[in-house]
Design a protein around this motif. Structure first.
Motif, PDB file in Angstrom:
ATOM      1  N   GLY A  10       0.854  -1.190   0.000  1.00 41.61           N
ATOM      2  CA  GLY A  10       0.000   0.000   0.000  1.00 41.61           C
ATOM      3  C   GLY A  10       0.890   1.240   0.000  1.00 41.61           C
ATOM      4  O   GLY A  10       2.114   1.139  -0.195  1.00 41.61           O
ATOM      5  N   PHE A  11       0.312   2.403   0.247  1.00 39.76           N
ATOM      6  CA  PHE A  11       1.117   3.633   0.275  1.00 39.76           C
ATOM      7  C   PHE A  11       2.248   3.538   1.298  1.00 39.76           C
ATOM      8  O   PHE A  11       3.385   3.926   1.012  1.00 39.76           O
ATOM      9  N   SER A  12       1.947   3.016   2.500  1.00 39.33           N
ATOM     10  CA  SER A  12       2.973   2.989   3.548  1.00 39.33           C
ATOM     11  C   SER A  12       4.166   2.169   3.097  1.00 39.33           C
ATOM     12  O   SER A  12       5.316   2.625   3.196  1.00 39.33           O
ATOM     13  N   ALA A  38      -0.973  -1.176  -4.082  1.00 37.26           N
ATOM     14  CA  ALA A  38      -1.797  -0.009  -3.712  1.00 37.26           C
ATOM     15  C   ALA A  38      -2.751  -0.251  -2.537  1.00 37.26           C
ATOM     16  O   ALA A  38      -3.455   0.663  -2.113  1.00 37.26           O
ATOM     17  N   CYS A  41      -6.103   1.519  -1.623  1.00 34.83           N
ATOM     18  CA  CYS A  41      -6.266   2.611  -2.600  1.00 34.83           C
ATOM     19  C   CYS A  41      -6.312   2.061  -4.028  1.00 34.83           C
ATOM     20  O   CYS A  41      -6.358   2.852  -4.986  1.00 34.83           O
ATOM     21  N   THR A 218       1.740 -13.052  -1.774  1.00 36.44           N
ATOM     22  CA  THR A 218       2.675 -13.673  -0.830  1.00 36.44           C
ATOM     23  C   THR A 218       2.408 -13.157   0.580  1.00 36.44           C
ATOM     24  O   THR A 218       2.575 -11.966   0.854  1.00 36.44           O
ATOM     25  N   GLY A 237       1.109  -4.693   7.903  1.00 37.93           N
ATOM     26  CA  GLY A 237      -0.088  -5.477   8.225  1.00 37.93           C
ATOM     27  C   GLY A 237      -0.472  -5.215   9.678  1.00 37.93           C
ATOM     28  O   GLY A 237       0.085  -4.329  10.335  1.00 37.93           O
TER      29      GLY A 237
HETATM   30  P1  FAD Z   1      -3.215  -0.519   3.240  1.00 39.87           P
HETATM   31  O1  FAD Z   1      -3.653   0.239   2.042  1.00 39.87           O
HETATM   32  O2  FAD Z   1      -4.245  -1.260   4.033  1.00 39.87           O
HETATM   33  O3  FAD Z   1      -2.060  -1.524   2.786  1.00 39.87           O
HETATM   34  C1  FAD Z   1      -1.601  -2.568   3.613  1.00 39.87           C
HETATM   35  C2  FAD Z   1      -1.183  -3.708   2.698  1.00 39.87           C
HETATM   36  O4  FAD Z   1      -0.548  -4.719   3.472  1.00 39.87           O
HETATM   37  C3  FAD Z   1      -2.379  -4.384   2.003  1.00 39.87           C
HETATM   38  O5  FAD Z   1      -2.188  -4.377   0.613  1.00 39.87           O
HETATM   39  C4  FAD Z   1      -2.392  -5.794   2.591  1.00 39.87           C
HETATM   40  O6  FAD Z   1      -2.807  -6.766   1.648  1.00 39.87           O
HETATM   41  C5  FAD Z   1      -0.942  -5.979   2.976  1.00 39.87           C
HETATM   42  N1  FAD Z   1      -0.757  -6.970   4.044  1.00 39.87           N
HETATM   43  C6  FAD Z   1      -1.333  -6.966   5.264  1.00 39.87           C
HETATM   44  N2  FAD Z   1      -0.935  -8.040   5.974  1.00 39.87           N
HETATM   45  C7  FAD Z   1      -0.089  -8.736   5.192  1.00 39.87           C
HETATM   46  C8  FAD Z   1       0.634  -9.951   5.356  1.00 39.87           C
HETATM   47  N3  FAD Z   1       0.570 -10.660   6.489  1.00 39.87           N
HETATM   48  N4  FAD Z   1       1.403 -10.398   4.330  1.00 39.87           N
HETATM   49  C9  FAD Z   1       1.467  -9.695   3.155  1.00 39.87           C
HETATM   50  N5  FAD Z   1       0.789  -8.542   2.944  1.00 39.87           N
HETATM   51  C10 FAD Z   1       0.023  -8.064   3.953  1.00 39.87           C
HETATM   52  N6  FAD Z   1      -7.695   8.302   2.623  1.00 39.87           N
HETATM   53  C11 FAD Z   1      -7.685   9.523   2.042  1.00 39.87           C
HETATM   54  O7  FAD Z   1      -6.692  10.259   2.162  1.00 39.87           O
HETATM   55  N7  FAD Z   1      -8.753   9.968   1.302  1.00 39.87           N
HETATM   56  C12 FAD Z   1      -9.864   9.200   1.110  1.00 39.87           C
HETATM   57  O8  FAD Z   1     -10.804   9.635   0.422  1.00 39.87           O
HETATM   58  C13 FAD Z   1      -9.911   7.913   1.724  1.00 39.87           C
HETATM   59  N8  FAD Z   1     -11.006   7.138   1.584  1.00 39.87           N
HETATM   60  C14 FAD Z   1     -11.033   5.914   2.191  1.00 39.87           C
HETATM   61  C15 FAD Z   1     -12.189   5.135   2.062  1.00 39.87           C
HETATM   62  C16 FAD Z   1     -12.253   3.887   2.669  1.00 39.87           C
HETATM   63  C17 FAD Z   1     -13.498   3.059   2.533  1.00 39.87           C
HETATM   64  C18 FAD Z   1     -11.134   3.415   3.420  1.00 39.87           C
HETATM   65  C19 FAD Z   1     -11.191   2.069   4.100  1.00 39.87           C
HETATM   66  C20 FAD Z   1     -10.005   4.164   3.567  1.00 39.87           C
HETATM   67  C21 FAD Z   1      -9.935   5.438   2.953  1.00 39.87           C
HETATM   68  N9  FAD Z   1      -8.796   6.230   3.063  1.00 39.87           N
HETATM   69  C22 FAD Z   1      -8.776   7.482   2.476  1.00 39.87           C
HETATM   70  C23 FAD Z   1      -7.600   5.777   3.816  1.00 39.87           C
HETATM   71  C24 FAD Z   1      -6.576   5.044   2.945  1.00 39.87           C
HETATM   72  O9  FAD Z   1      -7.167   3.898   2.380  1.00 39.87           O
HETATM   73  C25 FAD Z   1      -5.385   4.663   3.830  1.00 39.87           C
HETATM   74  O10 FAD Z   1      -4.814   5.805   4.415  1.00 39.87           O
HETATM   75  C26 FAD Z   1      -4.280   3.958   3.076  1.00 39.87           C
HETATM   76  O11 FAD Z   1      -4.768   2.874   2.337  1.00 39.87           O
HETATM   77  C27 FAD Z   1      -3.239   3.456   4.060  1.00 39.87           C
HETATM   78  O12 FAD Z   1      -2.223   2.780   3.375  1.00 39.87           O
HETATM   79  P2  FAD Z   1      -1.426   1.605   4.091  1.00 39.87           P
HETATM   80  O13 FAD Z   1      -0.352   1.209   3.165  1.00 39.87           O
HETATM   81  O14 FAD Z   1      -1.053   2.010   5.471  1.00 39.87           O
HETATM   82  O15 FAD Z   1      -2.491   0.438   4.290  1.00 39.87           O
END
Ligand code: FAD
Ligand code: UDP
Length: 372
Positions: A10-12, A38, A41, A218, A237
């Motif tokens: 994802g973004f992080s 992604a 997102c 994976t 995660g």
């Molecule tokens: P995530 O996008 O959740 O990515 C985490 C990744 O880790 C996932 O792909 C997952 O499959 C992977 N992962 C987890 N565990 C494991 C494992 N054990 N092994 C391998 N892979 C794993 N933000 C905005 O700024 N504007 C918006 O309009 C907005 N709308 C949103 C609407 C909804 C319905 C939701 C739920 C969120 C929204 N957000 C919005 C927030 C945005 O989605 C998050 O800020 C962003 O996705 C965070 O990114 P991340 O990488 O931290 O997490």
């Protein structure tokens, strides 16, 4: 040279990978259990050419110069500023509740009286959370506060969290305050927009670097002896899963998006229509608005909130409540023994991050690491 494993694309995960690959010139392996990058997102163009946000509407917004500068390296954005329509007792208006809403839902003499009382009490162009707004001595403002609480927040929050607004951390409903202004926009950030080629392409571009390898489909669970093979692990995660749930499970909300396709140009008047006091779904998304996609057909998604259940659905929202944050902190204590494992992201930090906050967190973590 140090070897890095990043769990989650994802973004992080993408941002921390890029910074390590580019600025430290180290190798990074990124894994994700999903078949795409992604994270939440993720978007894709469907057979009508409409860009669908698979996990719900995503509108980019930030006040952070650092975040904007970072994403602009990888994508051009349009100037989309979200306005969320709401249907309150059959009346079409905008949320957040503001002076325009006041005139939409009340007769103009009453609206005027309330507007004057509000202006006498609050400075123009300020924001008040619903929980603060309820502390009113004046009878008319008390009436207004009860109206907004019930018609905008109570049932929506019950649908979304199965909790009433008082029983969830006040920061949750404070995301959508009452505006003492005529601003109908959902966000006021300096920078807002949608990446012209979509979020998936943006994240792919962040990850396009010779030092980065990606393995999709994976799960971390199946990586053999990661702590021996990698010098650093970045885990985006859920922290309870990392520790095999040994202190118990962190609760999350999940979402079910029911897609419907219609043989007409538009279904509703804007990208998001909230239904704060009717139906079981919270809102309806119509995706073609975001990039002004041209098609004689349209696709909408009705959003139903539900409890996250392992193996059944995905984690979407951490639930900011005292006991959940305490459990998360106990996991963080455990994490102190796992040297060179870093937790980040909406799941890893168990924080209700928007995209920009997730990106900023990754940038700040990187800055701390280079000081180590
Ligand atoms: P995530 O996008 O959740 O990515 C985490 C990744 O880790 C996932 O792909 C997952 O499959 C992977 N992962 C987890 N565990 C494991 C494992 N054990 N092994 C391998 N892979 C794993 N933000 C905005 O700024 N504007 C918006 O309009 C907005 N709308 C949103 C609407 C909804 C319905 C939701 C739920 C969120 C929204 N957000 C919005 C927030 C945005 O989605 C998050 O800020 C962003 O996705 C965070 O990114 P991340 O990488 O931290 O997490
Ligand atoms: N909220 C509400 N009514 C609305 C919009 C939001 O009660 O019409 C409350 C609800 O508790 C929701 C929170 O405000 O969960 C945050 O809303 P936001 O739109 O920021 O949620 P997200 O887009 O992250 O799902």
């Amino acid at each position: 040279m140090k070897r890095n494993l990043v769990v989650g694309a994802g973004f992080s995960g993408a941002v921390i990978s890029r910074l390590i690959a580019e600025q430290l010139n180290e190798q990074v392996l990124v894994i994700d259990k999903k078949e795409h990058v992604a994270g939440n997102c993720y978007d894709y163009r469907d057979r009508n050419g409409i860009m669908i946000h698979k996990y719900g509407s995503h509108v980019f917004h930030t006040d952070s110069e650092a975040v904007w500068k970072f994403v602009r390296r990888f994508a051009d954005f349009n100037q989309y500023m979200l306005k969320v329509i709401a249907i309150i007792d059959g009346i079409e208006t905008f949320i957040p509740f503001n002076f325009n809403t006041l005139y939409d839902v009340f007769p103009s003499t009453l609206a005027k009286k309330l507007e004057e009382k509000l202006l006498a009490k609050f400075p123009y162009n300020t924001k008040v959370s619903i929980l603060e707004f309820q502390n009113q001595d004046d009878e008319d403002l008390k009436f207004l506060a009860n109206y907004v609480y019930e018609k905008v927040f109570l049932y929506y929050t019950l649908k979304q969290w199965e909790l009433s607004p008082e029983n969830i951390d006040s920061s949750v409903t404070a995301r959508v305050p009452i505006y003492i202004s005529k601003d109908d926009r959902y966000f006021q950030d300096k920078y807002q927009g949608i990446p012209l080629e979509g979020y998936t392409r943006l994240v792919e571009k962040i990850l396009e670097h010779p030092n980065i390898k990606i393995k999709l489909g994976t799960d971390y669970e199946f990586v053999k002896s990661p702590k021996n093979e990698f010098d650093r692990i970045f885990y985006t995660g859920s922290i309870d899963e990392f520790f095999n749930y040994e202190l118990g499970e962190l609760p999350y909300r999940s979402v079910n998006f029911k897609l419907e396709e219609y043989d007409r140009e538009y279904y509703q008047k804007g990208a998001i229509v909230n239904y704060p006091c009717n139906y079981d779904f919270t809102r309806i998304h119509e995706y073609k608005y975001y990039l002004n996609d041209k098609s004689s057909r349209t696709v909408i998604a009705k959003e139903y909130s539900e409890l996250y259940v392992q193996g059944k659905n995905d984690r979407y929202y951490p639930i900011p409540k005292k006991e959940n944050i305490e459990l998360y902190n106990k996991y963080l204590e455990l994490a102190k023994d796992s040297k060179n494992v870093y937790f980040l992201g909406r799941l890893g930090d168990y924080k209700y991050y928007n995209m920009d906050k997730a990106i900023l967190r990754a940038i700040e973590l990187f800055e701390n690491i280079i000081k180590e």
